[in-house]
Design a protein around this motif. Structure first.
Motif, PDB file in Angstrom:
ATOM      1  N   GLY A  11     -14.287  38.854  71.862  1.00 23.61           N
ATOM      2  CA  GLY A  11     -14.872  40.169  71.667  1.00 23.61           C
ATOM      3  C   GLY A  11     -13.945  41.077  70.884  1.00 23.61           C
ATOM      4  N   VAL A  12     -14.292  42.358  70.841  1.00 23.54           N
ATOM      5  CA  VAL A  12     -13.508  43.292  70.046  1.00 23.54           C
ATOM      6  C   VAL A  12     -12.157  43.577  70.710  1.00 23.54           C
ATOM      7  N   GLY A  13     -12.078  43.405  72.030  1.00 19.65           N
ATOM      8  CA  GLY A  13     -10.793  43.588  72.702  1.00 19.65           C
ATOM      9  C   GLY A  13      -9.774  42.558  72.264  1.00 19.65           C
ATOM     10  N   GLU A  14     -10.214  41.310  72.203  1.00 16.95           N
ATOM     11  CA  GLU A  14      -9.342  40.244  71.716  1.00 16.95           C
ATOM     12  C   GLU A  14      -8.972  40.479  70.250  1.00 16.95           C
ATOM     13  N   LEU A  15      -9.931  40.977  69.471  1.00 20.86           N
ATOM     14  CA  LEU A  15      -9.660  41.281  68.062  1.00 20.86           C
ATOM     15  C   LEU A  15      -8.628  42.389  67.934  1.00 20.86           C
ATOM     16  N   LEU A  16      -8.697  43.391  68.821  1.00 17.85           N
ATOM     17  CA  LEU A  16      -7.732  44.488  68.784  1.00 17.85           C
ATOM     18  C   LEU A  16      -6.319  43.983  69.061  1.00 17.85           C
ATOM     19  N   ILE A  17      -6.162  43.102  70.039  1.00 19.67           N
ATOM     20  CA  ILE A  17      -4.845  42.537  70.335  1.00 19.67           C
ATOM     21  C   ILE A  17      -4.302  41.774  69.138  1.00 19.67           C
ATOM     22  N   ARG A  18      -5.166  40.975  68.518  1.00 22.26           N
ATOM     23  CA  ARG A  18      -4.729  40.204  67.361  1.00 22.26           C
ATOM     24  C   ARG A  18      -4.369  41.129  66.199  1.00 22.26           C
ATOM     25  N   ALA A  19      -5.137  42.206  66.023  1.00 23.03           N
ATOM     26  CA  ALA A  19      -4.849  43.152  64.941  1.00 23.03           C
ATOM     27  C   ALA A  19      -3.505  43.839  65.159  1.00 23.03           C
ATOM     28  N   ILE A  50      -0.937  42.539  66.852  1.00 20.90           N
ATOM     29  CA  ILE A  50       0.108  41.538  66.632  1.00 20.90           C
ATOM     30  C   ILE A  50       0.333  41.309  65.139  1.00 20.90           C
ATOM     31  N   ASP A  51      -0.774  41.226  64.383  1.00 19.07           N
ATOM     32  CA  ASP A  51      -0.684  40.959  62.943  1.00 19.07           C
ATOM     33  C   ASP A  51      -0.523  42.226  62.105  1.00 19.07           C
ATOM     34  N   ARG A  52      -0.503  43.405  62.784  1.00 19.94           N
ATOM     35  CA  ARG A  52      -0.334  44.694  62.094  1.00 19.94           C
ATOM     36  C   ARG A  52      -1.401  44.890  61.014  1.00 19.94           C
ATOM     37  N   ASP A  53      -2.648  44.607  61.401  1.00 20.81           N
ATOM     38  CA  ASP A  53      -3.775  44.816  60.492  1.00 20.81           C
ATOM     39  C   ASP A  53      -4.277  46.246  60.696  1.00 20.81           C
ATOM     40  N   TYR A  54      -3.702  47.184  59.915  1.00 17.08           N
ATOM     41  CA  TYR A  54      -3.899  48.611  60.151  1.00 17.08           C
ATOM     42  C   TYR A  54      -5.361  49.029  60.158  1.00 17.08           C
ATOM     43  N   TYR A  55      -6.110  48.603  59.170  1.00 13.62           N
ATOM     44  CA  TYR A  55      -7.487  49.066  59.033  1.00 13.62           C
ATOM     45  C   TYR A  55      -8.361  48.560  60.185  1.00 13.62           C
ATOM     46  N   VAL A  56      -8.086  47.378  60.681  1.00 14.93           N
ATOM     47  CA  VAL A  56      -8.845  46.855  61.812  1.00 14.93           C
ATOM     48  C   VAL A  56      -8.523  47.656  63.076  1.00 14.93           C
ATOM     49  N   ILE A  57      -7.247  47.956  63.292  1.00 16.86           N
ATOM     50  CA  ILE A  57      -6.850  48.765  64.457  1.00 16.86           C
ATOM     51  C   ILE A  57      -7.527  50.120  64.417  1.00 16.86           C
ATOM     52  N   ASN A  58      -7.432  50.803  63.278  1.00 13.30           N
ATOM     53  CA  ASN A  58      -8.008  52.135  63.166  1.00 13.30           C
ATOM     54  C   ASN A  58      -9.524  52.118  63.360  1.00 13.30           C
ATOM     55  N   ALA A  59     -10.192  51.104  62.807  1.00 13.40           N
ATOM     56  CA  ALA A  59     -11.649  51.036  62.899  1.00 13.40           C
ATOM     57  C   ALA A  59     -12.112  50.765  64.331  1.00 13.40           C
ATOM     58  N   ILE A  60     -11.400  49.893  65.051  1.00 14.76           N
ATOM     59  CA  ILE A  60     -11.782  49.601  66.436  1.00 14.76           C
ATOM     60  C   ILE A  60     -11.622  50.843  67.305  1.00 14.76           C
ATOM     61  N   VAL A  61     -10.493  51.540  67.158  1.00 14.40           N
ATOM     62  CA  VAL A  61     -10.288  52.764  67.936  1.00 14.40           C
ATOM     63  C   VAL A  61     -11.336  53.807  67.562  1.00 14.40           C
ATOM     64  N   PHE A  62     -11.695  53.881  66.287  1.00 18.54           N
ATOM     65  CA  PHE A  62     -12.724  54.816  65.828  1.00 18.54           C
ATOM     66  C   PHE A  62     -14.072  54.508  66.487  1.00 18.54           C
ATOM     67  N   MET A  63     -14.452  53.230  66.533  1.00 15.35           N
ATOM     68  CA  MET A  63     -15.724  52.859  67.140  1.00 15.35           C
ATOM     69  C   MET A  63     -15.731  53.134  68.637  1.00 15.35           C
ATOM     70  N   ILE A  64     -14.638  52.824  69.317  1.00 14.47           N
ATOM     71  CA  ILE A  64     -14.561  53.103  70.753  1.00 14.47           C
ATOM     72  C   ILE A  64     -14.645  54.605  71.015  1.00 14.47           C
ATOM     73  N   THR A  65     -14.015  55.399  70.150  1.00 10.51           N
ATOM     74  CA  THR A  65     -14.083  56.850  70.286  1.00 10.51           C
ATOM     75  C   THR A  65     -15.507  57.355  70.106  1.00 10.51           C
ATOM     76  N   ILE A  66     -16.223  56.804  69.122  1.00  7.44           N
ATOM     77  CA  ILE A  66     -17.612  57.191  68.901  1.00  7.44           C
ATOM     78  C   ILE A  66     -18.463  56.884  70.129  1.00  7.44           C
ATOM     79  N   VAL A  67     -18.284  55.673  70.683  1.00  5.69           N
ATOM     80  CA  VAL A  67     -19.034  55.300  71.880  1.00  5.69           C
ATOM     81  C   VAL A  67     -18.695  56.239  73.030  1.00  5.69           C
ATOM     82  N   PHE A  68     -17.424  56.547  73.176  1.00  7.50           N
ATOM     83  CA  PHE A  68     -16.984  57.430  74.258  1.00  7.50           C
ATOM     84  C   PHE A  68     -17.582  58.830  74.092  1.00  7.50           C
ATOM     85  N   ILE A  69     -17.648  59.335  72.861  1.00  3.71           N
ATOM     86  CA  ILE A  69     -18.223  60.650  72.593  1.00  3.71           C
ATOM     87  C   ILE A  69     -19.716  60.662  72.914  1.00  3.71           C
ATOM     88  N   VAL A  70     -20.426  59.614  72.497  1.00  5.27           N
ATOM     89  CA  VAL A  70     -21.864  59.530  72.779  1.00  5.27           C
ATOM     90  C   VAL A  70     -22.118  59.479  74.280  1.00  5.27           C
TER      91      VAL A  70
END
Length: 338
Positions: free
Chosen positions: A290-298, A300-320
């Motif tokens: 899932g996206v949680g596992e993807l976040l951990i991998r991002a 570890i691999d320092r994939d900046y755009y993936v980290i930022n996008a996942i946190v952005f999506m979680i924030t959107i869900v939290f706001i809704v």
């Protein structure tokens, strides 16, 4: 009209929260140790190759300029491209392949936890200091004390490996295919395509992770509902209803429960964010991809755009979810919206 103004006020409050999360996540991700640029270079590279890759990725610009470029692209639909996980793949595509599974786990867990948690909280409050209350409080204490990953391992050991009731890991049987990608949500896509066996197999695989997350969540809901009910049951209007001869069931369900649910709704709304965060450990334990596992991998691999996008999506869900919670407040207590 007053409800519309109420919704607009809540949305305006949430805008600074969204930008604040984006700013903090962006800055902290850039401060992480390591260099993702090397993932784009051969094992032996020259300084010229390094600088060329750094310029191509835009990392040679000042940090504030990178941030505003990122914000501008983000709200125009360009979420960037994966730097190291899957080089060149659009971040949106990479995340949406996994995010629906995380939403499914969180949604199923919250439905189960809310239903059982409210019921057990009311039972505990109406049987204060009796056997039922003691049992419920004991289970609630266990639920808030157990780490989610440890409970996941215990469920795997007992229900999967020893009893063989459920699969221990994964979200599907290896021999089963994937439904046509329509919405990304496996159940909906299987319904549309008519592949019912995929739905039952999917739910069968999600049983243990959902049980794990819902048990942890319902403990806090139970404790909050019990506390709120005990407070409401001491109010004058409840004593008046009883003095007038109202049925005890009507006193609980029609007079006390509705007012007692306001703090519980707050806990449920906050737990949505906690479930999305807790799903990181649960997905890793049960290998759900899932996206949680993807976040951990991002990370570890320092994939900046993936980290930022996942946190952005979680924030959107939290706001809704918080907006929906505020609307429930207004429904439970109409005075709030004025």
């Amino acid at each position: 009209m007053s409800m519309l103004k109420y919704i607009l006020r809540r949305l305006l409050v949430m805008i600074p929260v969204l930008f604040g999360v984006l700013l903090i996540t962006f800055v902290l991700s850039r401060m992480m140790p390591g260099d993702p640029i090397k993932a784009h270079l051969p094992q032996l590279f020259t300084d010229a190759q390094y600088q060329a890759a750094r310029h191509r990725l835009g990392f040679d610009r000042p940090l504030w300029e990178q941030f505003f470029i990122y914000i501008g692209n983000l709200f125009t639909g360009n979420w960037g491209y994966s730097i190291s996980i899957n080089k060149g793949q659009a971040v949106w595509e990479l995340i949406w392949q996994r995010f629906p599974r995380t939403i499914d786990i969180a949604l199923f867990s919250m439905i189960i936890a809310s239903f059982i948690g409210i019921k057990t909280g009311v039972i505990s409050a109406t049987h204060r200091n009796k056997a039922k209350d003691t049992i419920v409080r004991g289970f609630a204490l266990i639920g808030v004390s157990i780490p989610v990953f440890w409970l996941g391992l215990i469920l795997q050991l007992t229900l999967a490996y020893r009893l063989g009731l459920f699969p221990a890991v994964g979200y599907k049987t290896l021999t089963h295919g994937e439904p046509p990608f329509i919405t990304g949500f496996r159940i909906i896509d299987s319904l549309v395509s008519g592949e019912w066996y995929i739905i039952t197999d999917y739910i069968y695989h999600l049983a243990l992770p959902v049980l794990c997350l819902s048990f942890i969540t319902l403990a806090s809901i139970t404790r909050q509902t019990r506390s709120s009910m005990l407070e409401v049951l001491q109010q004058d209007y409840v004593r008046t209803a009883r003095a007038k001869g109202c049925n005890e069931k009507d006193v609980i369900n029609k007079h006390a429960k509705k007012n007692a649910l306001i703090p519980t709704v707050t806990v449920i709304g906050l737990n949505i964010g906690a479930l999305l965060g807790g799903a990181v450990l649960t997905e890793t334990t049960f290998n759900l991809h899932g996206v949680g596992e993807l976040l951990i991998r991002a990370i570890i691999d320092r994939d900046y755009y993936v980290i930022n996008a996942i946190v952005f999506m979680i924030t959107i869900v939290f706001i809704v979810v918080n907006l929906f919670t505020d609307l429930l407040y207004a429904h439970l207590d109409p005075r709030i919206k004025y």
